[in-house]
Scaffold this motif. Sequence first.
Motif, short mmCIF file in Angstrom:
data_model
loop_
_atom_site.label_atom_id
_atom_site.label_comp_id
_atom_site.label_asym_id
_atom_site.label_seq_id
_atom_site.Cartn_x
_atom_site.Cartn_y
_atom_site.Cartn_z
N ALA A 12 0.83 -1.21 0.00
CA ALA A 12 0.00 0.00 0.00
C ALA A 12 0.87 1.26 0.00
O ALA A 12 0.56 2.24 -0.68
N GLY A 13 1.96 1.23 0.77
CA GLY A 13 2.87 2.37 0.79
C GLY A 13 3.50 2.61 -0.56
O GLY A 13 3.60 3.76 -1.03
N CYS A 14 3.93 1.54 -1.22
CA CYS A 14 4.52 1.66 -2.56
C CYS A 14 3.49 2.14 -3.57
O CYS A 14 3.79 2.96 -4.45
N ARG A 15 2.26 1.61 -3.45
CA ARG A 15 1.20 2.03 -4.37
C ARG A 15 0.93 3.52 -4.23
O ARG A 15 0.68 4.23 -5.22
N MET A 16 0.99 4.02 -3.02
CA MET A 16 0.76 5.43 -2.78
C MET A 16 1.88 6.27 -3.42
O MET A 16 1.62 7.32 -4.01
N MET A 17 3.12 5.80 -3.29
CA MET A 17 4.27 6.54 -3.85
C MET A 17 4.37 6.41 -5.35
O MET A 17 4.61 7.40 -6.07
N TRP A 18 4.24 5.18 -5.86
CA TRP A 18 4.59 4.88 -7.24
C TRP A 18 3.43 4.49 -8.14
O TRP A 18 3.61 4.34 -9.35
N GLY A 19 2.26 4.29 -7.55
CA GLY A 19 1.10 3.92 -8.35
C GLY A 19 0.97 2.44 -8.64
O GLY A 19 0.11 2.04 -9.43
N PHE A 20 1.78 1.60 -8.03
CA PHE A 20 1.66 0.15 -8.20
C PHE A 20 2.27 -0.55 -7.00
O PHE A 20 3.06 0.03 -6.25
N ALA A 21 1.87 -1.81 -6.81
CA ALA A 21 2.40 -2.62 -5.71
C ALA A 21 3.46 -3.56 -6.26
O ALA A 21 3.12 -4.51 -6.98
N PRO A 22 4.74 -3.33 -5.99
CA PRO A 22 5.81 -4.17 -6.54
C PRO A 22 5.64 -5.64 -6.18
O PRO A 22 5.36 -5.98 -5.03
N ARG A 23 5.82 -6.52 -7.15
CA ARG A 23 5.70 -7.95 -6.89
C ARG A 23 6.86 -8.47 -6.04
O ARG A 23 6.85 -9.62 -5.60
#
Length: 202
Positions: A12-23
Amino acid sequence: MLDRAVTAFLQAGCRMMWGFAPRMIPHIVAAMGPWGALRWFAANMPRYLVTLQVLGGQRTHLAGMVVSLHNGCLYCAYGHGYALELLYLRDRDRLFPLDARTLEAWIGLSSRELADRVQDVLRNAGMHAEAVWADTTVALVRGEQQPVDAAEHRLAHLVRMFGTINRIAVEAGCHAPDEAQNPVNKDLAVKKRNAELRATSV
């Protein structure tokens, strides 16, 4: 249960920063354990975010790409290489001379070959000030140089930080490219423009 909760939190933190959830996130949690992953992100991400501001996105992602290629991690090399592409286009309004999708062919190059190819790309991009930066990155990765100033200490931290993720990705067999590991990844207009220019440059 805790593994899933921590994975969801970090994604969720990555999605907020980058727009996607890294696999990669589930692999990091699996390798470090949930508490270890939280401690690692808490210890490294704040400094990384400051480094992005101090050194700039292009230099930070150039370092990430070079470190990851040296360590044989295509997943991370692509994430940083694609971010560099998008930032270069956004800031300079022209196509970066390296397509991140071609980086698979760079995995396994010797340090000298890698440095030479990076230098060629930087010259073609007009990024002459980054030439020494790229060589310093390679020297730090190989342990041939110690940091001598604040900027190089930040670079040394990137080498350690990316090195940890590279090792986990390689051991987990996580190779398939994801997206750009930078907020510019959320700029759909820049991504569309980059794709259009790539299509017409072939």
